[in-house]
Design a protein around this motif. Sequence first.
Motif, mmCIF file in Angstrom:
data_model
loop_
_atom_site.group_PDB
_atom_site.id
_atom_site.type_symbol
_atom_site.label_atom_id
_atom_site.label_comp_id
_atom_site.label_asym_id
_atom_site.label_seq_id
_atom_site.Cartn_x
_atom_site.Cartn_y
_atom_site.Cartn_z
ATOM 1 N N VAL A 1 0.857 -1.197 0.000
ATOM 2 C CA VAL A 1 0.000 0.000 0.000
ATOM 3 C C VAL A 1 0.895 1.250 0.000
ATOM 4 C CG1 VAL A 1 -1.734 1.312 1.291
ATOM 5 C CG2 VAL A 1 -1.918 -1.184 1.139
ATOM 6 N N GLY A 2 1.930 1.210 0.825
ATOM 7 C CA GLY A 2 2.837 2.358 0.920
ATOM 8 C C GLY A 2 3.550 2.644 -0.387
ATOM 9 N N ILE B 1 -3.322 -3.665 -8.977
ATOM 10 C CA ILE B 1 -2.457 -4.826 -8.653
ATOM 11 C C ILE B 1 -2.452 -5.056 -7.140
ATOM 12 C CG2 ILE B 1 -0.040 -5.627 -8.593
ATOM 13 C CD1 ILE B 1 0.370 -4.254 -11.304
ATOM 14 N N VAL B 2 -2.262 -3.973 -6.390
ATOM 15 C CA VAL B 2 -2.197 -4.108 -4.922
ATOM 16 C C VAL B 2 -3.567 -4.510 -4.366
ATOM 17 C CG1 VAL B 2 -1.799 -2.827 -2.779
ATOM 18 C CG2 VAL B 2 -0.239 -2.551 -4.697
ATOM 19 N N LEU C 1 6.532 3.403 3.983
ATOM 20 C CA LEU C 1 7.305 2.181 3.758
ATOM 21 C C LEU C 1 7.598 1.374 5.018
ATOM 22 C CD1 LEU C 1 9.821 3.615 1.136
ATOM 23 C CD2 LEU C 1 7.615 2.532 0.744
ATOM 24 N N TYR C 2 7.462 1.997 6.184
ATOM 25 C CA TYR C 2 7.704 1.246 7.425
ATOM 26 C C TYR C 2 6.893 1.854 8.572
ATOM 27 C CZ TYR C 2 11.671 4.123 5.826
ATOM 28 O OH TYR C 2 12.458 5.044 5.195
ATOM 29 N N PRO C 3 6.502 1.025 9.545
ATOM 30 C CA PRO C 3 5.690 1.539 10.661
ATOM 31 C C PRO C 3 6.497 2.499 11.533
ATOM 32 C CG PRO C 3 5.659 -0.871 10.579
ATOM 33 C CD PRO C 3 6.714 -0.430 9.632
ATOM 34 N N ILE C 4 5.818 3.488 12.055
ATOM 35 C CA ILE C 4 6.488 4.536 12.837
ATOM 36 C C ILE C 4 7.174 3.972 14.084
ATOM 37 C CG2 ILE C 4 4.524 5.254 14.319
ATOM 38 C CD1 ILE C 4 5.359 8.186 13.449
ATOM 39 N N ALA D 1 -1.212 10.627 3.658
ATOM 40 C CA ALA D 1 -1.891 9.839 2.618
ATOM 41 C C ALA D 1 -1.793 8.346 2.916
ATOM 42 C CB ALA D 1 -1.279 10.150 1.262
ATOM 43 N N ALA D 2 -0.606 7.888 3.353
ATOM 44 C CA ALA D 2 -0.426 6.449 3.610
ATOM 45 C C ALA D 2 -1.322 5.995 4.763
ATOM 46 C CB ALA D 2 1.040 6.163 3.927
#
Lengths: 272, 250
Positions: A80-81, A142-143, A204-207, A226-227
């Motif tokens: 998703v990211g 696709i996602v 791209l990665y969790p906080i 947005a993410a």
Amino acid sequence: MSSSPTPGNASNSPTQASGPASPILQIALRDISVLFRTPWIIISRSLAFIIQLFVFAFLISELVVIPGRPSSYFFEYYAVGSVVGTIASISFIIGYDIFEEAEEGVLDYLLTLPVSRRQFIIGRALGGAIRAMIYIIPMFVIVAVLEHFNNPASLAAAVLDLFLLAFGVTGLSITVAVSVRSANRFDVVLALLELAVSRASTALYPIAFMPSYVAAVAPFSPVSFAADSTRSALTDVTLNFPSLLGLVAFVVIFLGLGSAFYFRKLEGGVYA
Amino acid sequence: MSNLRLVPLIVERDIRILFSDTFLIGIMFANFGIDLFVTAATFGRLIPQSVLHENYFLYIAPGSNFVTAMVAAFQSGRDVWREKYIKDLASYLLTLPAPRRVLALSRIAGGVARSVIATFPGTLVISYLYGILLDPRVFAAFLIVGLFSLGIVGLSISLSAFASSIEVFVTVRSAIQLYLSFLSTLFYRTDVFPSFLVPIVVSNPMTWAVEAFRSLPHAQGLIGPISVLVIPSLVFAALGMASYLWYARL
């Protein structure tokens, strides 16, 4: 690349505004056709998305360990990211077009068109956002297929988030394009901005896994807004109002700034 | 022999071009900083030591510097392209009293010098992280970055000779950068890849460069880690030189 006529002029018919939306739409349509006449950009960004998702995300998710989550969690999170990151990246391209137009003298031609400055600028921003949306839809599909997102309301909310991000980033890109004079410097500044807003974000990665100095700024990145909002819509089927509000604020600020800077560049400081 | 005296002058010109905008060097270091202190640091926390049996942050740290070297090296090719198609400087450069081979050789050397300068702070940072900053092996670290840059400068000059538009140049550059970054051992070990990708990964110059750098803290001599990069880098540099000579036919 940018030296393409507006659709009206392409057919040799005089372009007259039949309504207030028409010139804006024509300017937007020109920007859309410019992107699709330069397939190289689409090819390179698509290739980057495919490799990031099917090579990098796939392999790295085998190594990532998030306590209490299945091993597939990171791939789903990253997928998703990466759509959000890619739309931010493609929205930046409008800045390259605007910079190139000024360098090549095409801007002078564009300013002779029977379109008001205000309509011209809104049309540019809208065109940049719409073409980013057109470009991202296959990747989004696709996602969505990979992760079985099939709730129409969730999908619509996610598309709205992506559009808002694209609209805001277009404004940001226009701001940079009209503020930086050297071509090399412009290239590198835009690449750095792109990198900074995407990497220092929750796309791209969790906080929770970021170092404290990144975690302190990441929530304020437009890509994070947005993410987070897109993930809430798609996975939790809820609206994430704080992120949505942040996204709207980003759009208002940078669209306003982009317009103001562009006006200043076009008219030497006279706001028409 | 007297012609070779011109090499430092041409290299100096390329370095001056780099320093004509010091802001650019700062931005390149900022890119490196984001790669290392944001992305690598976060992935270092996402991948526990128990999985790779080593600190993942340290594992991918050299990659951040090689990515910067790659960007700087491609910038040289982009400059060569701009000289021909945008600035119309190619014909002027060919009137200089330097034989074309010397000119081509110097442009490649200039590109390497620029890349090593642009990555200088990054190489020091990674050497510090690897505990070799105050050790003779730090010279090997710079040599590895230089050899890697030599190959990439050669590639980028070849690309600039054959790309008729900036879009083609940027697209091919992106494809090469994707290959170098994601299909190498920059982020993960060879055994993580599916078997059909392994030959592509092990023949990737980025793999050789990062593996050479990673071996530095344990290396007994300096020759071993460096030797693997010499031949491929020279081959790419020769390709770049041949392309520049072809391009210089105007």
